[in-house]
Scaffold this active site. Structure first.
Site, PDB file in Angstrom:
ATOM      1  N   TYR A   1       2.302   8.286  17.994  1.00  0.00           N
ATOM      2  CA  TYR A   1       2.862   8.095  16.646  1.00  0.00           C
ATOM      3  C   TYR A   1       4.094   9.001  16.468  1.00  0.00           C
ATOM      4  CZ  TYR A   1       3.094   8.640  11.514  1.00  0.00           C
ATOM      5  OH  TYR A   1       3.520   8.717  10.202  1.00  0.00           O
TER       6      TYR A   1
ATOM      7  N   LYS B   1       8.065   8.064  15.884  1.00  0.00           N
ATOM      8  CA  LYS B   1       8.804   8.513  14.700  1.00  0.00           C
ATOM      9  C   LYS B   1      10.026   9.344  15.098  1.00  0.00           C
ATOM     10  CE  LYS B   1       6.188   6.671  11.452  1.00  0.00           C
ATOM     11  NZ  LYS B   1       6.717   5.648  10.525  1.00  0.00           N
TER      12      LYS B   1
ATOM     13  N   ILE C   1       3.117   4.376   0.243  1.00  0.00           N
ATOM     14  CA  ILE C   1       4.530   4.698  -0.004  1.00  0.00           C
ATOM     15  C   ILE C   1       5.369   3.424  -0.185  1.00  0.00           C
ATOM     16  CG2 ILE C   1       6.573   5.689   1.139  1.00  0.00           C
ATOM     17  CD1 ILE C   1       4.572   7.823   2.316  1.00  0.00           C
TER      18      ILE C   1
ATOM     19  N   THR D   1      -2.325   8.691   0.937  1.00  0.00           N
ATOM     20  CA  THR D   1      -2.280   7.227   1.051  1.00  0.00           C
ATOM     21  C   THR D   1      -3.446   6.772   1.936  1.00  0.00           C
ATOM     22  OG1 THR D   1      -0.945   7.299   3.048  1.00  0.00           O
ATOM     23  CG2 THR D   1       0.268   7.253   0.958  1.00  0.00           C
TER      24      THR D   1
ATOM     25  N   SER E   1       0.840  -1.201   0.000  1.00  0.00           N
ATOM     26  CA  SER E   1       0.000   0.000   0.000  1.00  0.00           C
ATOM     27  C   SER E   1       0.875   1.251   0.000  1.00  0.00           C
ATOM     28  CB  SER E   1      -0.838  -0.064   1.288  1.00  0.00           C
ATOM     29  OG  SER E   1      -1.609   1.096   1.445  1.00  0.00           O
TER      30      SER E   1
ATOM     31  N   SER F   1       8.494  10.474  10.018  1.00  0.00           N
ATOM     32  CA  SER F   1       7.399  11.393   9.672  1.00  0.00           C
ATOM     33  C   SER F   1       7.782  12.799  10.122  1.00  0.00           C
ATOM     34  CB  SER F   1       6.135  10.949  10.409  1.00  0.00           C
ATOM     35  OG  SER F   1       5.192  12.001  10.424  1.00  0.00           O
TER      36      SER F   1
HETATM   37  N1  LIG Z   1       1.402   9.314   3.870  1.00  0.00           N
HETATM   38  C1  LIG Z   1       2.020  10.269   4.524  1.00  0.00           C
HETATM   39  O1  LIG Z   1       1.776  11.470   4.322  1.00  0.00           O
HETATM   40  C2  LIG Z   1       3.058   9.933   5.538  1.00  0.00           C
HETATM   41  C3  LIG Z   1       3.648  10.992   6.244  1.00  0.00           C
HETATM   42  C4  LIG Z   1       4.623  10.703   7.168  1.00  0.00           C
HETATM   43  C5  LIG Z   1       5.027   9.398   7.366  1.00  0.00           C
HETATM   44  N2  LIG Z   1       4.438   8.373   6.673  1.00  0.00           N
HETATM   45  C6  LIG Z   1       4.886   7.003   6.929  1.00  0.00           C
HETATM   46  O2  LIG Z   1       4.992   6.311   5.713  1.00  0.00           O
HETATM   47  C7  LIG Z   1       4.855   4.910   5.964  1.00  0.00           C
HETATM   48  C8  LIG Z   1       3.882   4.321   4.966  1.00  0.00           C
HETATM   49  O3  LIG Z   1       2.600   4.858   5.224  1.00  0.00           O
HETATM   50  P1  LIG Z   1       1.555   5.169   4.081  1.00  0.00           P
HETATM   51  O4  LIG Z   1       1.179   6.583   4.241  1.00  0.00           O
HETATM   52  O5  LIG Z   1       2.031   4.673   2.787  1.00  0.00           O
HETATM   53  O6  LIG Z   1       0.292   4.338   4.600  1.00  0.00           O
HETATM   54  P2  LIG Z   1      -0.421   3.009   4.087  1.00  0.00           P
HETATM   55  O7  LIG Z   1      -0.724   3.124   2.641  1.00  0.00           O
HETATM   56  O8  LIG Z   1      -1.535   2.742   5.016  1.00  0.00           O
HETATM   57  O9  LIG Z   1       0.705   1.930   4.275  1.00  0.00           O
HETATM   58  C9  LIG Z   1       1.057   1.424   5.523  1.00  0.00           C
HETATM   59  C10 LIG Z   1       1.565   0.032   5.288  1.00  0.00           C
HETATM   60  O10 LIG Z   1       2.051  -0.497   6.529  1.00  0.00           O
HETATM   61  C11 LIG Z   1       1.514  -1.789   6.652  1.00  0.00           C
HETATM   62  N3  LIG Z   1       1.491  -2.226   8.035  1.00  0.00           N
HETATM   63  C12 LIG Z   1       0.866  -1.673   9.082  1.00  0.00           C
HETATM   64  N4  LIG Z   1       1.068  -2.400  10.183  1.00  0.00           N
HETATM   65  C13 LIG Z   1       1.863  -3.430   9.817  1.00  0.00           C
HETATM   66  C14 LIG Z   1       2.418  -4.520  10.494  1.00  0.00           C
HETATM   67  N5  LIG Z   1       2.202  -4.722  11.796  1.00  0.00           N
HETATM   68  N6  LIG Z   1       3.189  -5.386   9.820  1.00  0.00           N
HETATM   69  C15 LIG Z   1       3.417  -5.220   8.506  1.00  0.00           C
HETATM   70  N7  LIG Z   1       2.905  -4.217   7.793  1.00  0.00           N
HETATM   71  C16 LIG Z   1       2.126  -3.338   8.439  1.00  0.00           C
HETATM   72  C17 LIG Z   1       0.112  -1.685   6.067  1.00  0.00           C
HETATM   73  O11 LIG Z   1      -0.427  -2.960   5.824  1.00  0.00           O
HETATM   74  P3  LIG Z   1      -2.029  -3.165   5.674  1.00  0.00           P
HETATM   75  O12 LIG Z   1      -2.391  -2.704   4.310  1.00  0.00           O
HETATM   76  O13 LIG Z   1      -2.179  -4.639   5.882  1.00  0.00           O
HETATM   77  O14 LIG Z   1      -2.679  -2.342   6.754  1.00  0.00           O
HETATM   78  C18 LIG Z   1       0.451  -0.920   4.810  1.00  0.00           C
HETATM   79  O15 LIG Z   1       0.970  -1.769   3.836  1.00  0.00           O
HETATM   80  C19 LIG Z   1       4.423   4.779   7.404  1.00  0.00           C
HETATM   81  O16 LIG Z   1       5.527   4.441   8.208  1.00  0.00           O
HETATM   82  C20 LIG Z   1       3.934   6.172   7.755  1.00  0.00           C
HETATM   83  O17 LIG Z   1       4.037   6.438   9.124  1.00  0.00           O
HETATM   84  C21 LIG Z   1       3.450   8.623   5.770  1.00  0.00           C
END
Ligand SMILES: NC(=O)c1ccc[n+]([C@@H]2O[C@H](COP(=O)([O-])OP(=O)(O)OC[C@H]3O[C@@H](n4cnc5c(N)ncnc54)[C@H](OP(=O)(O)O)[C@@H]3O)[C@@H](O)[C@H]2O)c1
Length: 339
Positions: free
Chosen positions: A204, A208, A56, A239, A54, A177
């Protein structure tokens, strides 16, 4: 515009956060990217990406696969992982994409997967999986879920894969983050189960923040420069996590959010580019080193950093920096606790 004026303008926009973390910030920063940085052939390399089904993580896995790497998607849900695997194989034509089931928050699962990977070369390990739950959940290991997923699981996985990373001269990328800027390292607060009453956004951000400090500690304590450790933040990307965990923020900001590919760009650059990641231990944003404590009161004491390492060693049952028996994983007794 003269160089001085445009530099000043950039500084003002970067200080605004919105025009830095959002899509316009990415596009402005991207003007200084060297396109040659990612003209690399990763066909001899293996990359592991957690949470790769999913957002990033999926975008990063896609880009690494396009660069020719063997990419192993580490996903907690078999069905979602299989869907992503099929999609990424179709999109990239790379047949060397694989799926391994891993729940990063489950320390037994991390040990099982690390043991199964023991003989593999680990050229790249991207700790991307992350959660922001709105209530306190305690894992069977007795850890608050955000802490287990965003910090302790990644620490244990890295620790167990150190020999494989060292053999490959590997790179570890920690996805943090920009939210971490709001918090100072608070080891007791983190490991006590989070704020009381629980505040998912604060917990959270604390995990981070701790991940960025952990990245520095790993660079200082492990592998004598053989393995490169980097942390980064992706800005604000559209996302599923942002949509579901921060619905009000998403509703307000959706017009200015980055794409998942833009959010993943620095992950891919740190993982793949010849130019990237040196020196080890830095925090990056849009392919440039970023300050870690620009806000007053957020710089931790040295003693607190040592306490973070000790707390992680205690929670994970592993000291990757110790030589001899302390370095070996101890099986932790699984406990079940109410949330
Ligand atoms: N999007 C932003 O603006 C943003 C900003 C700052 C930081 N981040 C960081 O970027 C990273 C990716 O987030 P995203 O925004 O791309 O969100 P996302 O699309 O929800 O992706 C999160 C991913 O982590 C997986 N995950 C969660 N818990 C897990 C576990 N226990 N074991 C294995 N996989 C697990 C989810 O799996 P499932 O699909 O099974 O739930 C999903 O594949 C995260 O670390 C987030 O904190 C994102």
């Amino acid at each position: 515009m003269s160089g001085l004026l445009s530099g000043l303008f950039d500084s003002v926009l970067d200080a605004s956060v919105v025009f830095s973390f959002g899509r316009s910030g990415f596009r402005r920063h991207a003007r200084r990217f060297d396109p040659g940085d990612l003209e690399v052939d990763l066909s001899g390399k293996t990359a592991f990406v957690t949470g790769a089904n999913s957002g990033i993580g999926k975008a990063a896995a896609r880009s690494l696969a396009r660069l020719g790497a063997r990419v192993v998607l580490l996903c907690r849900d078999e069905a979602r992982g299989r869907d992503a695997l099929g999609e990424l194989r179709r999109e990239t034509g790379n047949r060397r994409l694989e799926l391994v089931r891993l729940d990063v928050s489950d320390l037994g699962d991390v040990r099982r997967v690390a043991a199964s990977l023991a003989g593999e070369p680990v050229d790249v390990l991207v700790h991307n999986a992350g959660v922001l739950p709105d209530r306190r959940v305690t894992t069977p290991d007795g850890l608050e879920l955000t802490l287990a997923t965003n910090l302790v699981g990644p620490f244990l996985l890295t620790g167990l894969l150190v020999p494989a990373l060292e053999r490959a001269g590997g790179r570890v990328v920690h996805v943090s983050s920009g939210g971490m800027y709001t918090q100072r390292l608070d080891v007791d607060g983190l490991f006590r189960g989070g704020p009381d009453p629980f505040d998912g956004v604060v917990q959270y951000a604390r995990t981070k923040r701790a991940l960025v400090v952990l990245n520095e500690l790993l660079a200082e304590r492990l592998s004598a420069g053989v393995v490169t450790f980097s942390a980064m933040h992706p800005g604000w990307a559209d996302t599923p996590a942002v949509r579901t965990s921060l619905p009000r923020f998403h509703a307000l900001a959706k017009g200015i959010l980055r794409s998942p590919d833009e959010g993943a760009d620095t992950v891919v650059w740190l993982a793949a580019s010849r130019a990237a990641g040196r020196p080890s231990g830095l925090f990056w944003f849009d392919r440039a080193p970023a300050a870690t404590t620009p806000l007053p009161g957020t710089l931790e004491r040295a003693e607190e950093r040592g306490r973070l390492w000790e707390a992680l060693v205690g929670a994970a049952g592993l000291d990757p920096a110790a030589k001899g028996p302390r370095g070996a994983a101890r099986g932790r007794k699984r406990r079940t606790r109410g949330s």
